[in-house]
Design an enzyme around this catalytic site. Sequence first.
Site, PDB file in Angstrom:
ATOM      1  CE  LYS A 161      -3.438  -2.650  -0.321  1.00 17.11           C
ATOM      2  NZ  LYS A 161      -4.482  -3.162   0.534  1.00 17.11           N
TER       3      LYS A 161
HETATM    4  C1  LIG Z   1      -5.537  -4.219   0.868  1.00 20.35           C
HETATM    5  C2  LIG Z   1      -7.002  -4.049   0.852  1.00 20.35           C
HETATM    6  C3  LIG Z   1      -7.819  -4.457   1.923  1.00 20.35           C
HETATM    7  C4  LIG Z   1      -7.326  -5.257   3.073  1.00 20.35           C
HETATM    8  O1  LIG Z   1      -6.246  -4.746   3.739  1.00 20.35           O
HETATM    9  P1  LIG Z   1      -5.209  -5.743   4.491  1.00 20.35           P
HETATM   10  O2  LIG Z   1      -4.355  -4.808   5.252  1.00 20.35           O
HETATM   11  O3  LIG Z   1      -4.464  -6.474   3.413  1.00 20.35           O
HETATM   12  O4  LIG Z   1      -5.989  -6.664   5.342  1.00 20.35           O
HETATM   13  C5  LIG Z   1      -9.163  -4.166   1.861  1.00 20.35           C
HETATM   14  N1  LIG Z   1      -9.699  -3.525   0.820  1.00 20.35           N
HETATM   15  C6  LIG Z   1      -8.955  -3.150  -0.250  1.00 20.35           C
HETATM   16  C7  LIG Z   1      -9.617  -2.417  -1.370  1.00 20.35           C
HETATM   17  C8  LIG Z   1      -7.590  -3.411  -0.273  1.00 20.35           C
HETATM   18  O5  LIG Z   1      -6.865  -3.047  -1.335  1.00 20.35           O
END
Ligand SMILES: *Cc1c(COP(=O)(O)O)cnc(C)c1O
Length: 362
Positions: free
Chosen positions: A184
């Site tokens: 991210k």
């Molecule tokens: C990455 C992501 C999540 C979940 O986040 P994690 O930290 O991996 O549990 C939820 N929604 C979207 C759109 C994502 O890209």
Amino acid sequence: MNDFIPPAKPIIGDEEREAVDRVLRSGMIAQGPEVKAFEEEFSEHFGLGRACVAVNSGTSGLHLGLLSSGIGPGDEVIVPSFTFAATANSVALTGATPVFADIALDDFTLDPASVEASITDKTKAIMPVHLYGHPAKMAELQAIADKHGLMLFEDAAQAHGASLNGTPVGAFGTFAMFSLYPTKNMTSGEGGMVSAANDEVERNLRLYRNQGMLQQYHNEVVGLNNRMTDIHAAIGRVQLTKVGAWTKQRQDNAAFLSSNLEGVVVPSVADGAVHVYHQYTIRVEGDRDGLSKALKDEYNVGSGMFYPVPNHRLKPFARDIHLPNTEQAAQEALSLPVHPSLSQGDLERVVEAVNALVKAGA
Ligand SMILES: *Cc1c(COP(=O)(O)O)cnc(C)c1O
């Protein structure tokens, strides 16, 4: 061949390593002062003007946000089908039912008309995703929520720093979740940050993340252990000092790609929107899978398909519905490298590769 250009690359520096070492040496490793400081600094940095609660993943953040807003069995929550499965998983884990609405192809986020058509007497909330770092159509969705007496939540997993008409994402919904997974826009290793619109939701989040307790052995609800560690918070605090410059670099990289790519549909940015380019996603009207493979095989350029299978076609959520824009995006969307570690030479190679392959009809 040239070096591989990866589609994403987490950046961890000496400051993060030193911060982890500081926590390890302190002897306080689990949730403690670093988590508290991270929550406050996160809210401040992104101008959210509300309390934030740190948890151990973005998915946990969505799950606890939903529980804290009173979502449970018998309820329906409208979500996009064109997203990572965590969005729908979190709804289903509360015992509620995810209802899939279509997206608009201009920005890949929920189409308000499809959302309104999906409302039933069981609908409790709408949870848009600020997909790829572009804010969802919040004014239209808020108007629909108000008209039908629904709550609005935000999956801001990919959108740290994005905004709409001056309001940062994360400041719209009853709760909003930011993921801190390594790919991210900023990371804590694994982790999630949840913003809360009011004291009650904030208090519930703190209860659910810690076995239902604020005070040791005064359990108020059935809760989980979804706490963040101080080790992860220490990494996140350092990343907060860097994410602004990284976002600017992502935006500059995206501007270069958009002004030089030919023969594909480049991302558009809505009026008043700030896009933070978690992904730089084009639409390929020809053979998207072939283009992705040729980028790798012939130019050593990585790319990503987010998401090739819509949620309403996944086994746990299979629905006999037709969402035309979602199905089209699942076939056409291709994310090119846009992360802040790219050199100018890397960006030129991405452009050269895509343009040559598209021109050749790949
Ligand atoms: C990455 C992501 C999540 C979940 O986040 P994690 O930290 O991996 O549990 C939820 N929604 C979207 C759109 C994502 O890209």
